[in-house]
Every structure is written in structure tokens, then in C-alpha cells.
Design a protein around this motif. Structure first.
Motif, PDB file in Angstrom:
ATOM      1  N   ILE A 137      29.421 -24.300   0.277  1.00  0.00           N
ATOM      2  CA  ILE A 137      28.252 -23.524  -0.232  1.00  0.00           C
ATOM      3  C   ILE A 137      27.656 -23.805  -1.492  1.00  0.00           C
ATOM      4  O   ILE A 137      26.220 -24.065  -1.714  1.00  0.00           O
ATOM      5  CB  ILE A 137      28.682 -22.111  -0.657  1.00  0.00           C
ATOM      6  N   GLU A 138      28.469 -24.324  -2.264  1.00  0.00           N
ATOM      7  CA  GLU A 138      28.110 -24.873  -3.710  1.00  0.00           C
ATOM      8  C   GLU A 138      27.274 -26.161  -3.719  1.00  0.00           C
ATOM      9  O   GLU A 138      26.270 -26.683  -4.510  1.00  0.00           O
ATOM     10  CB  GLU A 138      29.072 -25.069  -4.707  1.00  0.00           C
ATOM     11  N   LYS A 139      27.345 -26.818  -2.562  1.00  0.00           N
ATOM     12  CA  LYS A 139      26.525 -28.336  -2.311  1.00  0.00           C
ATOM     13  C   LYS A 139      25.286 -27.813  -1.670  1.00  0.00           C
ATOM     14  O   LYS A 139      24.325 -29.004  -1.331  1.00  0.00           O
ATOM     15  CB  LYS A 139      27.588 -29.280  -1.221  1.00  0.00           C
ATOM     16  N   LEU A 140      24.886 -26.736  -1.251  1.00  0.00           N
ATOM     17  CA  LEU A 140      23.731 -26.303  -0.779  1.00  0.00           C
ATOM     18  C   LEU A 140      22.536 -26.429  -1.771  1.00  0.00           C
ATOM     19  O   LEU A 140      22.967 -26.532  -2.882  1.00  0.00           O
ATOM     20  CB  LEU A 140      23.547 -24.883  -0.318  1.00  0.00           C
ATOM     21  N   PRO A 141      21.467 -26.896  -1.002  1.00  0.00           N
ATOM     22  CA  PRO A 141      20.259 -27.144  -2.237  1.00  0.00           C
ATOM     23  C   PRO A 141      20.102 -25.839  -3.020  1.00  0.00           C
ATOM     24  O   PRO A 141      20.328 -24.757  -2.405  1.00  0.00           O
ATOM     25  CB  PRO A 141      18.933 -27.161  -1.043  1.00  0.00           C
ATOM     26  N   GLU A 142      19.861 -25.891  -4.180  1.00  0.00           N
ATOM     27  CA  GLU A 142      19.675 -24.613  -5.044  1.00  0.00           C
ATOM     28  C   GLU A 142      19.253 -23.613  -4.656  1.00  0.00           C
ATOM     29  O   GLU A 142      19.589 -22.423  -4.573  1.00  0.00           O
ATOM     30  CB  GLU A 142      19.259 -25.132  -6.204  1.00  0.00           C
ATOM     31  N   GLU A 143      17.873 -23.744  -4.096  1.00  0.00           N
ATOM     32  CA  GLU A 143      17.103 -22.595  -3.815  1.00  0.00           C
ATOM     33  C   GLU A 143      17.811 -22.083  -2.580  1.00  0.00           C
ATOM     34  O   GLU A 143      17.841 -20.742  -2.272  1.00  0.00           O
ATOM     35  CB  GLU A 143      15.586 -22.887  -3.450  1.00  0.00           C
ATOM     36  N   VAL A 144      18.324 -22.881  -1.620  1.00  0.00           N
ATOM     37  CA  VAL A 144      18.994 -22.240  -0.467  1.00  0.00           C
ATOM     38  C   VAL A 144      20.290 -21.540  -0.887  1.00  0.00           C
ATOM     39  O   VAL A 144      20.613 -20.540  -0.041  1.00  0.00           O
ATOM     40  CB  VAL A 144      19.166 -23.322   0.563  1.00  0.00           C
ATOM     41  N   LYS A 145      20.819 -22.230  -1.741  1.00  0.00           N
ATOM     42  CA  LYS A 145      22.232 -21.662  -2.257  1.00  0.00           C
ATOM     43  C   LYS A 145      21.872 -20.159  -2.693  1.00  0.00           C
ATOM     44  O   LYS A 145      22.618 -19.196  -2.416  1.00  0.00           O
ATOM     45  CB  LYS A 145      22.885 -22.579  -2.870  1.00  0.00           C
ATOM     46  N   ILE A 146      21.051 -20.080  -3.713  1.00  0.00           N
ATOM     47  CA  ILE A 146      20.764 -18.524  -4.286  1.00  0.00           C
ATOM     48  C   ILE A 146      20.232 -17.709  -3.274  1.00  0.00           C
ATOM     49  O   ILE A 146      20.924 -16.454  -3.329  1.00  0.00           O
ATOM     50  CB  ILE A 146      19.602 -19.140  -5.380  1.00  0.00           C
TER      51      ILE A 146
END
Length: 203
Positions: A137-146
């Protein structure tokens, strides 16, 4: 049942007190592990009432077998194994009922049994799976992760997220879809075990 032991020394619990039948020692373990076991059982069975009963039964067995414990007993693994096996027995019983009734749930119950059978035998293995999912989950693109965390961990709806982030619900949907696609790829070697444990992620 033979003497229950493990090489992990658990300093945080009063095992001698538990062996002696001291309720305070038992209550400390109960309060520390109940929530974790309940969430696991509920994830396996999909039934909160059944999950409560299975976890209560695990703690009852811990109390019954307390005199067979020793200072090296890993209480967490003992309770986890009892809960896992009870869940597996429950799913097998439900499958028999479903087959007799020609129920469409047979396939789903069979899938859960297979996933649960392949699950780690010790809770440390479950913790490792949790770490794998967290890292993915932490590796997801920032906007996607949030966006993903707001939906899956904070329980916000697409509309609530769209209002909070000032984006359209369609954009929220697209980000969640992208997150799930990336997670399926990253976690493909760990399915279906992760699918069962982290059902709420809908991976």
C-alpha cells in the motif's frame, strides 16, 4: 494434549500466575488478544456472532489447559492456532449443510477452507502478511494511496472523499480501481490468503 511450549519467552504475561489459576493473569491475556482474534475469526467466518463464540471457546481452552503451559509458551500462537482450527471446522460444517441444501455458497465456503488451510500456522506468519500488505500500500502513487486509505481504513464513501479532496467521485473511483489493480499485481504471490484476511480491502 502434551505440554505446550515455544522458544519465544513472553515477559509481558504472568504465565506462572495463569498456570496457578490467577484470574488477573488470565484477564490480562484476554484483554490483550481478544480484539485481534475476533477480527481474524470474523474475517474467516463472515459471522460476528460465530466469531465471538469461537474466540470465547479459544480462551476457555486456554484456561482449561493452563496447567500444561510452561514459561516458554507462546500464548499468542496457542490462541491463534485454536481460533484458526475452530474456524476451519466451522467452515467445513457449513459446507456440509450447504451441500445438503444444494446451496450456492458451497464454492465460496470451499474457497475459504482452502485459503485458511494454507494460512500460516503461527501468528507471526500473519503479522508478516500484514507487513507485506502495508508495504504494498505504501508503494502506491501518493494520490492513489491517500484515496485508498481514506476509503478502506477510514471508511469514507466516494462522495465524502471527493468533497474532502475536492475531486469528482469519478476520480475517486478511478483511483481506487488503480490501487486495487496495482495491489493485485504486487500481492499475487500471497493470494488467496491475503484475500481472506484482508477481505475489507476487497483486493
Amino acid at each position: 494434549m502434551g505440554r505446550i511450549s515455544n522458544t519465544v519467552y513472553q515477559k509481558q504475561f504472568d504465565l506462572p500466575g495463569l498456570v496457578r489459576g490467577e484470574k488477573k493473569a488470565f484477564e490480562s491475556i484476554y484483554l490483550d488478544f481478544y480484539d485481534m482474534l475476533f477480527h481474524l475469526a470474523n474475517g474467516y467466518t463472515g459471522n460476528r456472532e460465530v466469531a465471538r463464540e469461537l474466540v470465547q471457546d479459544a480462551f476457555l481452552k486456554l484456561w482449561e489447559y493452563r496447567q500444561e503451559l510452561n514459561i516458554n509458551t507462546n500464548v499468542k500462537n496457542f490462541l491463534y492456532t485454536l481460533t484458526k482450527n475452530s474456524c476451519l471446522n466451522y467452515l467445513k460444517q457449513q459446507e456440509i449443510i450447504a451441500r445438503n441444501n444444494r446451496d450456492y455458497l458451497v464454492t465460496e465456503l470451499k474457497y475459504k477452507q482452502e485459503a485458511l488451510t494454507g494460512f500460516p500456522d503461527e501468528y507471526s506468519g500473519v503479522e508478516e502478511l500484514m507487513e507485506v500488505v502495508t508495504a504494498a500500500i505504501e508503494k502506491l502513487p501518493e494520490e492513489v494511496k491517500i484515496t485508498f486509505k481514506m476509503n478502506r481504513f477510514e471508511g469514507l464513501t466516494y462522495r465524502q472523499i471527493s468533497e474532502h479532496l475536492d475531486i469528482s467521485p469519478k476520480t475517486v473511483e478511478a483511483r481506487i480501481s488503480k490501487a486495487l489493480k496495482l495491489l493485485r499485481l504486487d500481492l499475487k504471490d500471497y493470494l488467496p490468503a491475503i484475500q481472506l484476511l484482508f477481505l475489507f480491502l476487497r483486493i
